[in-house]
Design an enzyme around this catalytic site. Structure first.
Site, PDB file in Angstrom:
ATOM      1  N   HIS A 159      22.459 -32.722  15.330  1.00 44.89           N
ATOM      2  CA  HIS A 159      23.172 -31.444  15.379  1.00 44.89           C
ATOM      3  C   HIS A 159      24.062 -31.256  14.154  1.00 44.89           C
ATOM      4  CE1 HIS A 159      24.411 -27.749  16.967  1.00 44.89           C
ATOM      5  NE2 HIS A 159      24.646 -28.085  18.211  1.00 44.89           N
ATOM      6  N   ASP A 390       2.251 -24.815  21.022  1.00 41.76           N
ATOM      7  CA  ASP A 390       0.852 -25.235  21.146  1.00 41.76           C
ATOM      8  C   ASP A 390       0.460 -26.028  19.895  1.00 41.76           C
ATOM      9  OD1 ASP A 390      -1.862 -25.526  21.407  1.00 41.76           O
ATOM     10  OD2 ASP A 390      -2.310 -23.380  21.542  1.00 41.76           O
TER      11      ASP A 390
END
Length: 445
Positions: A159, A390
């Site tokens: 982060h 995907d």
């Protein structure tokens, strides 16, 4: 805990030579603790693909995507005054291949409405924070095959280097390359567009503007929150149906409201008041709700498309527990809307200057009252392109945050079936979870 066996561990480096050198981080990159954010994508058994083919596809496409996203193959280094800089050195990304005897269906079917638990931690690579900071990878990936043939991709990302939109950008482009498609949006790496002026302007004195970084509310009668931090926390995921979400939004906008409060504002307001009731706050208890605002399009000019780094800003909304519980949901939404609307270009620039003038940012790193009783944060992933990843064998069955156990840390996710439902992933003190669930659902009905 789920049994996971590591079958192989590799280091994946950029496929081509990339720029190497020191990349200064912005003030916003510096304000969070040096932690990683883990997520897991679950997939049904890929058709007409062997596991070795899947491993090869992911490793190869990861090596390719690290060429444009080369900062993720680097390492952080400490510099004076509690600050960091990024060394782009192509050190690489750990890629772990694992297997589990657990069936995927057991995890996916009830995962969205059950308690999260530590049994899923082995599906994400472990970050060893005992290492020196320049030895800690910024990105780690784990591919796990289940007994049924289904797979999961666990990712954990620093982060200190990226925020949610940038992490989503990386995953989206990685999936495109894995499918054999070209890069759609190149990342923009020049972080100087978000750095303070050089030399910095005079220190800001308007402390109320940046009170998020000063003294967040404490429980009445307490001088610190050390006692609260010792209490056990747990994780859970609650589901809101499309009808329940619409009920909250309608209630927030009733009585002729002209503000058209959003789905996020309506649900966040409901969470805030439910937390106040579950925690048993007195009427005069001050409480803070942290809202994360993406500044990319709020700056003048807007940040370049594909800006890769931290460009989200934590804003605090403040209220008294009694008012939040007894007044209308629209009233609570108004407090949240007011906090969000103050984030304009002037405010953002002011925030950057404020942070630049801090002698040591470790003071902010160590501000552990930011969340936690009586405060909370509600982060939305509802509009992030984190879903539908995907890699060549279909979209995920489910994507979830792997851990979520900070007291008062809430996250909104779209339901897994695209039916307008929402998931609320939450971390709360164990003693407050049952009461929160009660108030959360009872007040909707």
């Amino acid at each position: 805990m789920m049994a996971v066996t590591i079958k192989g561990s590799y280091t994946v480096s950029p496929m081509e030579t990339t720029w190497c050198g020191r990349m200064p981080l912005t003030e916003w990159d510096q304000t969070g603790t040096v932690t990683h954010v883990p997520t897991i994508y679950f997939y049904h058994p890929p058709q007409n693909r062997t596991y070795s083919t899947i491993v090869s596809t992911l490793k190869n496409s990861l090596s390719r995507v690290l060429v444009p996203f080369y900062p993720l193959a680097g390492r952080l280094h400490s510099i004076p005054n509690g600050r960091l800089e990024l060394h782009c050195n192509a050190t690489g990304v750990p890629f772990v291949v694992a297997e589990s005897s657990s069936p995927l269906q057991h995890l996916a079917d009830d995962f969205s409405v059950s308690r999260l638990s530590s049994e899923h931690h082995p599906l994400v690579p472990t970050v060893d924070y005992t290492l020196l900071i320049h030895e800690v990878p910024l990105l780690l990936i784990q591919l796990t095959r289940f007994a049924c043939g289904g797979v999961s991709i666990g990712m954990t990302i620093s982060h200190a280097v990226v925020d949610g939109p940038s992490a989503a950008h990386f995953m989206y482009e990685w999936a495109r390359l894995a499918r054999g498609e070209p890069l759609q949006t190149s990342p923009f790496h020049d972080r100087r567009v978000l750095r303070a002026r050089e030399p910095p302007s005079a220190p800001l004195t308007d402390c109320h503007v940046h009170k998020e970084f000063h003294h967040p509310p404490l429980l009445l009668g307490k001088n610190d929150n050390a006692e609260e931090r010792k209490k056990k926390t747990t994780m859970a995921v609650l589901k809101l149906s499309k009808t329940q979400v619409e009920t909250l939004k309608r209630r927030a906008n009733e009585n002729g409201s002209c503000y058209n409060y959003s789905r996020y504002e309506s649900v966040a307001a409901h969470i805030w008041r439910s937390a106040c009731m579950a925690r048993g706050h007195k009427h005069v208890q001050p409480t803070q709700l942290i809202v994360t605002v993406d500044t990319r399009c709020r700056m003048k000019p807007a940040l370049p498309k594909g800006y890769f780094g931290n460009a989200t800003l934590d804003i605090a909304a403040f209220g008294l527990a009694g008012d939040l519980v007894t007044k209308s949901l629209g009233y609570v939404c108004g407090i949240i809307r007011g906090a969000i609307e103050k984030v304009d270009d002037e405010y953002i620039r002011s925030e950057i200057e404020f942070l630049k003038n801090q002698e040591d940012l470790r003071r902010i790193h160590q501000n552990e009252t930011f969340y936690g009783n009586p405060n909370l944060a509600v982060v939305s992933w509802l509009t992030l392109p984190m879903f539908g990843m995907d890699f060549g064998w279909g979209k995920e069955v489910l994507m979830v945050p792997a851990t979520h156990d900070f007291d008062g840390d809430f996250m909104l996710l779209p339901g897994p079936h695209g039916d307008g439902s929402l998931l609320v992933a939450l971390g709360l003190q164990l003693a407050h979870v049952d009461a929160f669930k009660k108030h959360f659902y009872l007040d909707i009905e």
